[in-house]
Design an enzyme around this catalytic site. Structure first.
Site, PDB file in Angstrom:
ATOM      1  N   GLU A 387       0.784  -1.195  -0.053  1.00 20.08           N
ATOM      2  CA  GLU A 387      -0.076  -0.065  -0.032  1.00 20.08           C
ATOM      3  C   GLU A 387       0.989   1.224  -0.157  1.00 20.08           C
ATOM      4  O   GLU A 387       0.552   2.150   0.449  1.00 20.08           O
ATOM      5  CB  GLU A 387      -0.921   0.028   1.093  1.00 20.08           C
ATOM      6  N   GLU A 483      -4.004 -10.230   1.272  1.00 21.46           N
ATOM      7  CA  GLU A 483      -4.332  -9.930   2.506  1.00 21.46           C
ATOM      8  C   GLU A 483      -5.837 -10.006   2.559  1.00 21.46           C
ATOM      9  O   GLU A 483      -6.615  -8.990   2.170  1.00 21.46           O
ATOM     10  CB  GLU A 483      -3.748  -8.648   3.123  1.00 21.46           C
TER      11      GLU A 483
END
Length: 551
Positions: A387, A483
């Site tokens: 991210e 994830e």
């Protein structure tokens, strides 16, 4: 102007404000994942009915009759209806402007709501330069159905911008994941934008504790959030935006002064490409793992403790471990345990500050550690960044250059490379155009719990929908979920209810739908994570029990 969030510390009674950064917790106002559909491709008919309020924090009383036009486009002109706005005071974060540097004290504030209140409230998200699709409501449907829901947007008239609540109806002919009524904004540099969201506050007393913070930059706005009352028998916890933020993965722990060096010779490198990734259908492929103590102090586990964890994971039939960085002797300790017990690894290079290149000391250290370790026969995938664009640490072109550089640095490794981002980042044209040519697989983080219209039983359908989206973005490049999970405790988020039974149902649903292409988050529940978040769930994502992992 820079925006920061102050989090009140329960024990100290005060906290310092800092820029939004990569944490291992879900911030109440974390940037949201959005998806953008064109009705021409999803086959839906959109019916808009728009009601305008008078102020940002107001919810209009809807008139008894309103003309509702039907349109087949995604951005129809709204119809204005006469209405009376009911202005209410609600516990949205209090914005405090700090024009100069120094120490600021913001006094405690208490608000009591006597009944459940729905308003159009502001949320903020950090975005890089470019065009971004934000707002709207994301929902998952399991059959042909009609979905009607309010959503938040803005209206500008004579120079005045007003938040409004609109109602839209989607008539969809088939099962799938849909984002309803998003908006598009373009910025010429990295910045923080404000997005209105429809937010429901249940009855209760909300307290914004006293906050003492040191401001180091001029023209800073500090948002002081309210504590959220726990749910009662008659109410649910605050319903935050219908789309979700992302769980983080690595705490701040002391780094070892050096990394033990394993053999540098590569053995049996895997062929390049994404087709070989994943496990057996209907079974869990992988789980995320950090070699940290689970106590509040964190710290590094010993090699024997790591080996015990990995042995338990292998015994439960999980075949792959995802790690996020190289600290705490991750490579020698986790790598040795994986080699002993026959597990593969997804390696990570963690970027947690601006400076998206090998000149960043932390990035350079991790690259050097991986090169020295060089146990390529254990590696299924390398993820450069988690991210990093989402949090504004990298521009897409910078991240692409770093991945290319890593390919050169790890020349003896011939397996696939990727990066982990939310689906909305992958959908941005500047990101996909920069990354699709350098990644071998499109890695996405996707958490159904933060879609407040998704319950535990629908978690698998939601994550599978995210996987399908990211798999279609880069031509010839498949997607992978790096994830995903569900908490065993915390606050209710709309239809998303935390709990041990719900976690079991959600994880089993994910495994059934796409467990062979998903990394579950995470092995343990960790006390070093923040508990002061809207969901109060950050410490409770450990799913070892659900998977039958005895640790």
């Amino acid at each position: 102007m820079k925006a920061t969030f102050a989090v009140a510390a329960a024990l100290a009674g005060a906290a310092s404000a800092g820029s939004i950064h990569h944490r291992h917790a879900h911030d109440a106002f974390r940037a949201l994942e959005k998806k953008n559909y064109d009705n021409g491709t999803c086959g839906c008919t959109t019916i808009y009915s728009t009601y305008y309020g008078e102020a940002t924090l107001s919810f209009p009383e809807v008139p008894a009759t309103t003309a509702i036009p039907t349109t087949s486009t995604s951005t129809p002109a709204p119809v204005t209806a006469t209405s009376t706005a009911v202005v209410v005071v609600v516990p949205t974060p209090v914005a405090q402007t700090c024009s100069t540097t120094g120490v600021y004290t913001f006094p405690a504030t208490t608000i009591t709501l006597t009944e459940s209140t729905t308003v159009c409230a502001p949320s903020t998200t950090a975005v890089p330069s470019g065009t971004h699709t934000v707002g709207g409501v994301t929902t998952v449907v399991t059959t042909a159905t009609t979905v009607t829901c309010p959503y938040a947007t803005v209206s500008t008239s004579e120079g005045v911008t007003t938040s409004i609540v609109a109602t839209t109806t989607y008539v969809c002919p088939s099962a799938g994941t849909y984002t309803i009524a998003p908006t598009t904004t373009t910025v010429d540099k990295s910045t923080t934008i404000t997005v209105p969201v429809v937010t429901t506050y249940p009855a209760g007393t909300y307290t914004q504790p006293e906050v003492v913070t040191t401001i180091t930059e001029t023209s800073t706005v500090v948002y002081c959030p309210f504590d959220i009352p726990g749910p009662t028998a008659s109410t649910t916890a605050v319903q935050v935006p219908t789309t979700y933020p992302v769980v983080s993965a690595t705490p701040v722990v002391p780094k070892p002064s050096s990394y033990p060096t394993a053999s540098s010779s590569a053995t049996k490198p895997k062929p390049t490409g994404s087709g070989g990734l994943g496990g057996a259908a209907g079974h869990p492929w992988g789980i995320s793992y950090t070699p940290y103590e689970t106590s509040e102090s964190g710290g590094c586990k010993s090699a024997s403790e790591v080996e015990k964890d990995i042995a338990a994971i292998a015994a439960a039939g999980v075949t792959t471990i995802r790690v996020y960085s190289t600290d705490c002797d991750t490579l020698p300790n986790v790598g040795s345990a994986c080699a002993k017990h026959g597990l593969k690894m997804v390696l990570g290079i963690f970027i947690d500050a601006p400076g998206c290149d090998a000149n960043n000391p932390s990035v350079n250290e991790q690259i050097s550690a991986i090169k020295s370790w060089a146990q390529w026969d254990l590696v299924d995938l390398i993820s450069v960044g988690n991210e990093a664009v989402f949090h504004g640490y990298c521009q897409p072109s910078e991240l692409a250059s770093l991945i290319t550089k890593c390919k050169g640095e790890f020349s003896d490794y011939s397996g696939p490379f990727t990066t982990a981002e939310t689906v909305n980042i992958w959908q941005q044209s500047d990101f996909s155009s920069a990354l699709c040519g350098v990644v071998d697989v499109a890695g996405a983080n996707a958490h159904a719990f933060f879609n407040t219209e998704t319950d535990a039983s629908q978690a698998g359908q939601f994550v599978k929908g995210q996987l399908d989206i990211v798999s279609d973005i880069c031509k010839g490049v498949s997607g992978i979920i790096l994830e995903t999970g569900w908490p065993s405790a915390g606050n209710t988020m709309g239809l998303a209810v935390p709990g041990e039974a719900q976690q079991k149902e959600a994880i089993e649903s994910i495994i059934k739908e796409c467990g062979d292409k998903a990394i579950l988050f995470s092995l343990t529940s960790d006390q070093w994570k923040s508990g002061d978040t809207a969901c109060a769930c950050e410490r409770d994502f450990g799913c070892a029990k659900v998977l039958g992992i005895n640790i």
